[in-house]
Write an enzyme that holds these catalytic residues in place. Structure first.
Site, short mmCIF file in Angstrom:
data_model
loop_
_atom_site.label_atom_id
_atom_site.label_comp_id
_atom_site.label_asym_id
_atom_site.label_seq_id
_atom_site.Cartn_x
_atom_site.Cartn_y
_atom_site.Cartn_z
N ALA A 76 33.27 75.11 70.86
CA ALA A 76 33.00 73.96 69.98
C ALA A 76 32.42 72.82 70.80
CB ALA A 76 34.29 73.48 69.32
N PHE A 77 31.69 71.96 70.12
CA PHE A 77 31.35 70.67 70.71
C PHE A 77 32.47 69.72 70.32
CE2 PHE A 77 26.71 72.08 70.15
CZ PHE A 77 26.67 72.60 71.43
N ASN A 84 27.42 74.19 65.15
CA ASN A 84 28.20 74.90 66.16
C ASN A 84 29.64 75.12 65.71
OD1 ASN A 84 28.30 76.10 68.76
ND2 ASN A 84 29.39 74.32 69.55
N TYR A 123 32.97 65.07 64.04
CA TYR A 123 33.68 66.07 64.83
C TYR A 123 34.96 66.50 64.11
CZ TYR A 123 36.86 67.86 68.40
OH TYR A 123 37.77 68.61 69.08
N PHE A 180 45.86 67.24 71.05
CA PHE A 180 45.66 65.82 71.23
C PHE A 180 44.80 65.70 72.50
CE2 PHE A 180 47.94 63.69 67.74
CZ PHE A 180 48.15 64.83 66.99
N ARG A 211 46.37 57.20 73.20
CA ARG A 211 46.23 58.64 73.03
C ARG A 211 47.43 59.36 73.65
NH1 ARG A 211 42.99 56.81 70.28
NH2 ARG A 211 40.80 57.32 69.97
N ASP A 254 36.22 56.15 66.85
CA ASP A 254 37.50 56.22 67.56
C ASP A 254 38.64 55.62 66.73
OD1 ASP A 254 36.89 57.45 69.92
OD2 ASP A 254 36.88 55.64 71.14
N1 UDP Z 1 37.86 55.51 76.53
C1 UDP Z 1 37.49 54.32 77.19
N2 UDP Z 1 36.48 54.41 78.11
C2 UDP Z 1 35.86 55.57 78.44
C3 UDP Z 1 36.26 56.78 77.78
C4 UDP Z 1 37.27 56.69 76.83
O1 UDP Z 1 38.02 53.25 76.92
O2 UDP Z 1 34.95 55.57 79.29
C5 UDP Z 1 38.97 55.47 75.55
C6 UDP Z 1 38.61 55.97 74.16
O3 UDP Z 1 38.08 54.93 73.37
C7 UDP Z 1 39.98 56.49 73.68
C8 UDP Z 1 40.64 57.00 74.95
O4 UDP Z 1 39.97 56.33 76.03
O5 UDP Z 1 40.79 55.42 73.19
C9 UDP Z 1 40.49 58.52 75.15
O6 UDP Z 1 39.12 58.88 75.01
P1 UDP Z 1 38.57 60.30 75.43
O7 UDP Z 1 37.08 60.24 75.30
O8 UDP Z 1 39.11 60.67 76.77
O9 UDP Z 1 39.19 61.30 74.39
P2 UDP Z 1 39.15 61.33 72.77
O10 UDP Z 1 40.40 60.62 72.32
O11 UDP Z 1 37.89 60.68 72.30
O12 UDP Z 1 39.20 62.79 72.45
#
Ligand code: UDP
Length: 337
Positions: free
Chosen positions: A75-76, A92, A141, A169, A219, A283
């Site tokens: 997956a993407f 995809n 997504y 998660f 998260r 997000d």
């Molecule tokens: N995040 C951030 N800066 C970055 C990448 C991610 O502040 O360069 C934040 C994003 O907004 C989320 C958390 O970190 O709150 C986790 O993001 P990630 O992309 O790792 O995973 P996702 O939750 O999108 O699957």
């Protein structure tokens, strides 16, 4: 078990393959290497390079052994990219998965473990999020994954295809052999560690006015090895019971972006430069799992529940592999065991 792992050269797929072969299972990996790395695939697995949408390729693979179960990791998974290019995501994540299921059914393989996501829930009304929470994904997504979960339920009713959906998660950390390596990298922990390593100037913090204790996104980070173990437990359960189900899969603890930075500074002993930036499209503010169901029903228990241990494993791997996998530039070949 004889296990076919689709997408077994990716981050979570390769960690699961490693655990499967260590536990003595026979593993065949298929991966088109669009995002994965041949070097990440355990040498103890048979590896076939090809696409799950290529029916002739999949007919060959599915005829080569009698598979007890298929694990589907292809997956993407980038929220931002899915907002700007939904076609790519539905193609995809939905059409690709449908082609896989169609080929499986044609070969009489009726058990599937599916990599689903917390993103199917969107902004949760209840935290930690139980399996029964309403599915209101906030980005393409999440919608592509929710659609595929629905498709799997319809396939159970119509064709008796039994599936277990594992809603991850935030996968993080590394095993001794495999780690996180995306190009471009968008995930928080590798970006933070690349900054600690001096490969990036600073970390951009996406959003500072979420309704969280420090205003940054929260998260639930789960070690990739604990995710991998959940796949094995789910596959064993599916093979034994022939009953489908869905499980949320996280640690049950949420950490804000600022807390991740703080933990990474403690692990690396380095000051990590950061600056605030606008929110990233799609997000949600908080995603934290209730993992009660999987703990009770599959007796899953995380081995690495602490954020610092998760970050430490990623840091160890990154220091050993500062360039990630040295991906061969052109065609990788299939590899027989
Ligand atoms: N995040 C951030 N800066 C970055 C990448 C991610 O502040 O360069 C934040 C994003 O907004 C989320 C958390 O970190 O709150 C986790 O993001 P990630 O992309 O790792 O995973 P996702 O939750 O999108 O699957």
């Amino acid at each position: 078990m004889n296990v076919l792992v689709a997408g077994g050269a990716g981050y979570i797929g390769s960690a699961t393959v490693e655990k499967l072969v260590d536990a003595g299972h026979n593993v065949v990996v298929v991966d088109n290497l669009s995002r994965g790395h041949a070097a990440a695939v355990s040498k103890s697995a048979r590896f076939e390079v090809g696409d799950i949408s290529d029916r002739a390729f999949m007919d060959g693979v599915l005829s080569s052994a009698k598979f007890d179960v298929v694990m589907h990791f292809c997956a993407f998974s980038l929220v931002g990219e899915s907002v700007t290019d939904p076609m790519k995501y539905y193609e995809n994540n939905v059409s690709g998965g449908m082609a896989l299921v169609k080929a499986m059914l044609a070969h009489g393989v009726k058990r599937l473990i599916f990599s689903s996501t917390a993103a199917i829930f969107g902004e949760p009304a209840v935290v930690p999020i139980p399996e029964t929470a309403p599915k209101q994904p906030t980005n393409p997504y999440g919608r592509s994954k929710a659609a595929f979960e629905q498709f799997l339920q319809d396939c159970d009713t119509a064709y008796g295809l039994k599936s277990i959906c594992l809603r991850y998660f935030n996968a993080a950390g590394a095993t001794k052999k495999v780690g996180e390596c995306h190009n471009p990298e968008t995930h928080l922990i590798p970006i933070v560690l690349e900054t600690a390593l001096g490969r990036r100037k600073e970390v951009q913090i996406f959003g500072r006015s979420y309704l969280t204790q420090d205003g940054t996104g929260i998260r639930d980070y789960i070690h990739v090895s604990d995710l991998a173990q959940a796949h094995i437990l789910a596959a064993e359960y599916l093979v034994d019971s022939n009953e489908g189900d869905q499980f949320n899969l996280g640690n049950g603890h949420g950490y804000s972006v600022l807390e991740v930075l703080e933990a990474a500074e403690a692990v690396t002993g380095k000051k990590i430069a950061r600056k605030f930036a606008p929110r990233r499209a799609g997000d949600p503010a908080i995603l934290v799992a209730s993992s009660d169901k999987i703990r009770e029903k599959l007796e899953w228990e995380p081995e690495y529940p602490e954020l610092e241990d998760i970050i430490q494993s990623a840091w160890d791997w990154m220091q050993k592999n500062p360039d990630g996998y040295n991906k061969p530039p052109a065609k990788a070949k299939s590899r027989k065991k």
